[in-house]
Design a protein around this motif. Structure first.
Motif, short mmCIF file in Angstrom:
data_model
loop_
_atom_site.label_atom_id
_atom_site.label_comp_id
_atom_site.label_asym_id
_atom_site.label_seq_id
_atom_site.Cartn_x
_atom_site.Cartn_y
_atom_site.Cartn_z
N ALA A 75 -12.92 0.50 10.45
CA ALA A 75 -12.27 1.96 10.68
C ALA A 75 -10.77 1.81 11.41
N GLN A 76 -10.46 0.95 11.88
CA GLN A 76 -9.15 0.86 12.11
C GLN A 76 -8.25 0.31 11.02
N ALA A 77 -8.78 -0.57 10.10
CA ALA A 77 -8.23 -1.07 8.98
C ALA A 77 -8.04 0.10 8.09
N ALA A 78 -8.94 1.09 7.66
CA ALA A 78 -8.87 2.17 6.96
C ALA A 78 -7.58 3.20 7.43
N LYS A 79 -7.65 3.19 8.87
CA LYS A 79 -6.47 4.20 9.44
C LYS A 79 -5.30 3.62 9.03
N GLU A 80 -5.11 2.23 9.16
CA GLU A 80 -3.75 1.70 9.11
C GLU A 80 -3.32 1.87 7.50
N ARG A 81 -4.21 1.80 6.56
CA ARG A 81 -3.87 1.87 5.17
C ARG A 81 -3.47 3.21 4.94
N ALA A 82 -4.25 4.27 5.36
CA ALA A 82 -3.90 5.71 5.36
C ALA A 82 -2.41 5.91 5.72
N GLU A 83 -2.19 5.54 7.16
CA GLU A 83 -0.74 5.58 7.59
C GLU A 83 0.31 4.86 6.59
N GLU A 84 -0.20 3.68 6.12
CA GLU A 84 0.80 2.98 4.92
C GLU A 84 1.16 4.00 4.01
N GLU A 85 -0.02 4.56 3.29
CA GLU A 85 0.09 5.68 2.17
C GLU A 85 0.93 6.59 2.61
N VAL A 86 0.88 7.23 3.72
CA VAL A 86 1.91 8.48 4.00
C VAL A 86 3.20 7.79 4.01
N LEU A 87 3.56 6.60 4.68
CA LEU A 87 4.84 6.23 4.50
C LEU A 87 5.36 5.66 3.19
N ALA A 88 4.47 5.52 2.30
CA ALA A 88 4.80 5.04 1.01
C ALA A 88 5.40 5.92 0.25
N ALA A 89 4.85 7.20 0.53
CA ALA A 89 5.58 8.49 -0.12
C ALA A 89 7.01 8.36 0.13
N TYR A 90 7.70 7.97 1.25
CA TYR A 90 8.94 8.26 1.39
C TYR A 90 9.77 6.70 0.88
N LEU A 91 9.02 5.69 0.34
CA LEU A 91 9.71 4.49 -0.18
C LEU A 91 9.92 4.76 -1.63
N PRO A 92 10.98 3.82 -2.00
CA PRO A 92 11.09 3.71 -3.73
C PRO A 92 9.94 3.07 -4.27
N LYS A 93 9.61 3.56 -5.47
CA LYS A 93 8.36 2.71 -6.21
C LYS A 93 8.75 1.26 -6.22
N GLN A 94 7.51 0.65 -5.85
CA GLN A 94 7.67 -0.95 -6.13
C GLN A 94 7.74 -1.53 -7.37
N LEU A 95 8.72 -2.52 -7.85
CA LEU A 95 8.78 -3.02 -8.80
C LEU A 95 7.43 -3.83 -9.44
N SER A 96 7.41 -3.76 -10.76
CA SER A 96 6.15 -4.70 -11.32
C SER A 96 6.49 -6.11 -11.09
N GLU A 97 5.83 -7.16 -11.50
CA GLU A 97 6.04 -8.42 -11.38
C GLU A 97 7.06 -8.74 -12.48
N GLU A 98 6.84 -7.95 -13.50
CA GLU A 98 7.64 -8.45 -14.84
C GLU A 98 9.20 -8.06 -14.43
N ASP A 99 9.33 -6.79 -13.98
CA ASP A 99 10.58 -6.12 -13.40
C ASP A 99 11.17 -6.93 -12.51
#
Length: 150
Positions: A75-99
């Protein structure tokens, strides 16, 4: 400006009574304000500095989610992941391994770096080239692989 966008989105989330987004954005803005008053004098952070704070907060959420999951507290892990997803909306898209590999290779060749003895300068050049679009651990692994093979 990123901080203004966070504040605006916080107001919208409060009006919509979205508890997850409200609490996550409050936490993020608190971290930004703490960074603004840290040091010798208070100052307004640039967008890049706000982005750096948000990246650190997202990493904290990811690490906490992993720790909670390892401890069997889903339950706590899911809450932390949900918070990370909210923050991810404000971060630049992560690069792929090839890039990421291509950018690091170009940065190292442009700086003329090779061999494991130049790990420090190589990381500095790679981090500058990546500009927050990949986590430091991923960048370090790619730099290490490039220096070992070159």
């Amino acid at each position: 400006m990123l901080k203004a966008r966070l504040e605006s989105d916080l107001r919208d989330a409060m009006k919509a009574r979205d508890e997850l987004v409200t609490s996550t954005l409050r936490m993020a803005l608190t971290a930004v304000r703490n960074a603004e008053v840290a040091g010798k004098s208070a100052r307004e952070l640039s967008d890049d500095e706000v982005l750096s704070v948000l990246t650190k907060e997202a990493k904290k959420r990811r690490e906490a989610a992993d720790a909670f999951a390892d401890a069997g507290r889903e339950a706590q892990a899911a809450k932390e992941r949900a918070e990370e997803e909210v923050l991810a909306a404000y971060l630049p898209k992560q690069l792929s391994e090839e890039d990421l590999t291509a950018i690091v290779r170009d940065a190292l060749s442009a700086a003329g770096l090779s061999g494991m003895s130049s790990m420090g300068p190589a990381m500095k050049a790679a981090q500058a080239a990546v500009a927050g679009r990949a986590e430091g651990g991923r960048v370090a692994a790619v730099v290490r692989a490039q220096l070992a093979s070159g």
